[in-house]
Design a protein around this motif. Sequence first.
Motif, PDB file in Angstrom:
ATOM      1  N   ASP A  53     -18.032  12.825 -16.362  1.00  9.75           N
ATOM      2  CA  ASP A  53     -17.502  11.626 -17.017  1.00  9.75           C
ATOM      3  C   ASP A  53     -17.746  10.356 -16.212  1.00  9.75           C
ATOM      4  OD1 ASP A  53     -15.770  12.609 -15.104  1.00  9.75           O
ATOM      5  OD2 ASP A  53     -13.982  11.889 -16.108  1.00  9.75           O
ATOM      6  N   TYR A  54     -18.231  10.470 -14.975  1.00  8.48           N
ATOM      7  CA  TYR A  54     -18.524   9.272 -14.177  1.00  8.48           C
ATOM      8  C   TYR A  54     -19.616   8.423 -14.819  1.00  8.48           C
ATOM      9  CZ  TYR A  54     -15.744  10.813 -10.171  1.00  8.48           C
ATOM     10  OH  TYR A  54     -14.728  11.179  -9.333  1.00  8.48           O
ATOM     11  N   GLU A  57     -18.015   5.781 -16.869  1.00 13.36           N
ATOM     12  CA  GLU A  57     -16.997   4.960 -16.233  1.00 13.36           C
ATOM     13  C   GLU A  57     -17.673   3.815 -15.477  1.00 13.36           C
ATOM     14  OE1 GLU A  57     -13.974   3.179 -15.418  1.00 13.36           O
ATOM     15  OE2 GLU A  57     -13.457   5.094 -16.332  1.00 13.36           O
ATOM     16  N   SER A  58     -17.564   2.617 -16.000  1.00 16.16           N
ATOM     17  CA  SER A  58     -18.253   1.459 -15.408  1.00 16.16           C
ATOM     18  C   SER A  58     -17.692   1.064 -14.038  1.00 16.16           C
ATOM     19  CB  SER A  58     -18.191   0.266 -16.355  1.00 16.16           C
ATOM     20  OG  SER A  58     -16.844  -0.120 -16.561  1.00 16.16           O
ATOM     21  N   LYS A  59     -16.479   1.466 -13.739  1.00 17.46           N
ATOM     22  CA  LYS A  59     -15.869   1.085 -12.460  1.00 17.46           C
ATOM     23  C   LYS A  59     -16.422   1.880 -11.281  1.00 17.46           C
ATOM     24  CE  LYS A  59     -11.567  -0.319 -14.597  1.00 17.46           C
ATOM     25  NZ  LYS A  59     -10.157  -0.030 -14.775  1.00 17.46           N
TER      26      LYS A  59
END
Length: 135
Positions: A53-54, A57-59
């Motif tokens: 899922d990384y 994830e834009s962060k």
Amino acid sequence: FLVGYFQSFRYFSEDKVASDMKRLRTFGSRAQDIYRALAEEELPLVIHIRRGDYRFESKFGLIASDYYEKAIEMQFKKMNCEKIWLFSDEEDFAKSMIANKFKSKVRVIPGENFTSAENLEIMSLCHFSCSRSFQ
């Protein structure tokens, strides 16, 4: 049971969190048996490449392959490692992130054979393997 978002070493600098995590660190005999069976005479450097899922994830973003190459070079100079054990939720992608000069040293540890907890335990048992053998 701990609930949290432990994405940074800073969380473990708090005494309460660190002591709680150490208390949770109990190794099952199955993980130790698996480690012993895998280890034989190898001194592995453990690499865990997780994308999952990384990628959405834009962060966080994803780590580039040159990061792994530099990290492997640094660890091989620092420690007496002979092999790389590669853990990943996406085996083909993970192998593509390893520089060609290290590919002959890579041993993929198939995570689907173990529970998530066993994978973590096996990796943690390998933590000091480059400098000393498991006892």
